[in-house]
Design a protein around this motif. Structure first.
Motif, PDB file in Angstrom:
ATOM      1  N   UNK A 158      10.926  -1.224 -15.938  1.00 46.68           N
ATOM      2  CA  UNK A 158      10.970  -2.210 -14.753  1.00 46.68           C
ATOM      3  C   UNK A 158      12.230  -2.108 -13.935  1.00 46.68           C
ATOM      4  N   UNK A 159      12.248  -0.829 -13.186  1.00 47.37           N
ATOM      5  CA  UNK A 159      13.613  -0.293 -12.590  1.00 47.37           C
ATOM      6  C   UNK A 159      13.500   0.085 -11.088  1.00 47.37           C
TER       7      UNK A 159
ATOM      8  N   UNK B 230      18.088  -4.303  -2.890  1.00 47.86           N
ATOM      9  CA  UNK B 230      17.532  -5.272  -2.255  1.00 47.86           C
ATOM     10  C   UNK B 230      16.544  -4.745  -1.202  1.00 47.86           C
ATOM     11  N   UNK B 231      16.554  -3.423  -0.638  1.00 47.00           N
ATOM     12  CA  UNK B 231      15.533  -2.849   0.022  1.00 47.00           C
ATOM     13  C   UNK B 231      14.233  -2.705  -0.646  1.00 47.00           C
ATOM     14  N   UNK B 232      14.385  -2.019  -1.599  1.00 48.14           N
ATOM     15  CA  UNK B 232      13.120  -1.684  -2.491  1.00 48.14           C
ATOM     16  C   UNK B 232      12.684  -3.158  -3.397  1.00 48.14           C
ATOM     17  N   UNK B 233      13.173  -4.221  -3.568  1.00 50.25           N
ATOM     18  CA  UNK B 233      12.713  -5.290  -3.974  1.00 50.25           C
ATOM     19  C   UNK B 233      11.973  -5.966  -2.983  1.00 50.25           C
TER      20      UNK B 233
ATOM     21  N   UNK C  98       9.699   9.103 -16.144  1.00 50.87           N
ATOM     22  CA  UNK C  98       8.402   7.998 -16.639  1.00 50.87           C
ATOM     23  C   UNK C  98       8.905   6.805 -16.285  1.00 50.87           C
ATOM     24  N   UNK C  99       7.735   5.942 -16.089  1.00 50.79           N
ATOM     25  CA  UNK C  99       7.905   4.590 -15.461  1.00 50.79           C
ATOM     26  C   UNK C  99       7.097   3.490 -16.441  1.00 50.79           C
ATOM     27  N   UNK C 100       7.881   2.460 -17.047  1.00 56.83           N
ATOM     28  CA  UNK C 100       7.203   1.404 -17.854  1.00 56.83           C
ATOM     29  C   UNK C 100       7.132   0.269 -16.767  1.00 56.83           C
TER      30      UNK C 100
ATOM     31  N   UNK D 240       6.212  -2.494  -6.418  1.00 59.81           N
ATOM     32  CA  UNK D 240       7.379  -1.573  -6.223  1.00 59.81           C
ATOM     33  C   UNK D 240       7.307  -0.472  -7.218  1.00 59.81           C
ATOM     34  N   UNK D 241       7.273  -0.929  -8.143  1.00 61.92           N
ATOM     35  CA  UNK D 241       7.406  -0.073  -9.444  1.00 61.92           C
ATOM     36  C   UNK D 241       6.131   1.044  -9.605  1.00 61.92           C
TER      37      UNK D 241
END
Length: 269
Positions: free
Chosen positions: A125-126, A136-139, A214-216, A228-229
């Protein structure tokens, strides 16, 4: 009661052996070139959390024989926080699996850039930024984050601000799938992040551009929208993506078994 005590003893023994491995006296050090040593897992927490939040994950990784370090993330600024984590990485011998939660993803992306010992990155969750992007940009890239309305600023000397999540809103905002009693303790123990850190742009090459990632994904995340994730995972050409459909932003606390298993998947690959 006996079974519970036995499990606790087993976990404690695993933690002792893990600590021994980190200082060179555990099973990996004694193998004498036999069985290949497992990589050290370094866990980096994000904003509004602390390293103890990884405890459930640590106990499982230790039980399975992984050396583990739960790093303290200062939460003062991307470049300075990454430099501190990099110093920790430089002190570790052998391969490393580096794990970041939330803002911790900003930190590991910079800290591991160019580090040949880091064999895999795990984003829980990163954030996984490109140069020029901030947390801030990504969120804000996709709708869904309700974090801003829950923040409480605290003025610091020199004009900076620390940001906390309002304890009354912490459970629903940050840890909706964590039992209320535990979430209340997390709210009290939360570590603030500077507003400047959330606005600081990533700079230079980012580790995920070279290192398998790797993305959780937390499907119920109210801090970093799941969209976003997924976007980050696709951009990074992730080696694996796993979704916890109802997972809150604190998915590593609510689902330590899933989180540890996913980290171990990265470690074995």
């Amino acid at each position: 009661m006996v079974r519970t005590r036995s499990r606790l003893i087993a976990v404690a023994a695993a933690l002792v052996l893990t600590a021994g491995t980190l200082i060179g006296v555990g099973p990996a050090a004694q193998a004498g070139g036999g069985k290949k040593a497992k990589p050290t897992v370094v866990l980096v927490h994000g904003a509004f959390a602390d390293s103890s939040g990884w405890n459930g994950v640590v106990s499982r990784l230790a039980r399975d024989g992984y050396p583990v370090i739960s790093a303290a993330n200062p939460l003062r600024g991307v470049a300075s926080d990454a430099a501190q984590v990099k110093a920790l990485l430089d002190s570790i011998k052998g391969p490393i699996v580096l794990v970041g939660h939330s803002y911790g993803g900003m930190v590991i992306s910079k800290a591991a850039a160019g580090d040949k010992d880091v064999k895999a990155l795990v984003y829980v969750a990163a954030f996984a930024p490109l140069a020029g992007e901030s947390a801030g940009d990504l969120s804000a890239k996709f709708p869904g984050s309700t974090l801003a309305a829950t923040l409480r600023p605290v003025k610091l000397p020199g004009g900076q601000q620390d940001l906390y999540v309002d304890p009354a809103k912490f459970h629903q905002q940050f840890a909706a799938d964590v039992p209320a009693r535990d979430a209340a303790l997390m709210a009290v123990a939360q570590r603030p992040i500077t507003a400047a850190a959330l606005d600081e742009k990533a700079a230079g090459p980012q580790a995920w551009q070279k290192v398998p990632s790797y993305f959780l994904v937390a499907g119920g995340d109210k801090n970093i929208p799941p969209a976003v994730q997924y976007f980050e995972a696709k951009r990074a050409k992730a080696a694996a993506v796993r979704t916890v459909r109802s997972g809150s932003h604190a998915v590593f606390v609510s689902e330590p078994g899933i989180t540890a298993a996913f980290i171990e998947k990265a470690a074995r690959s």
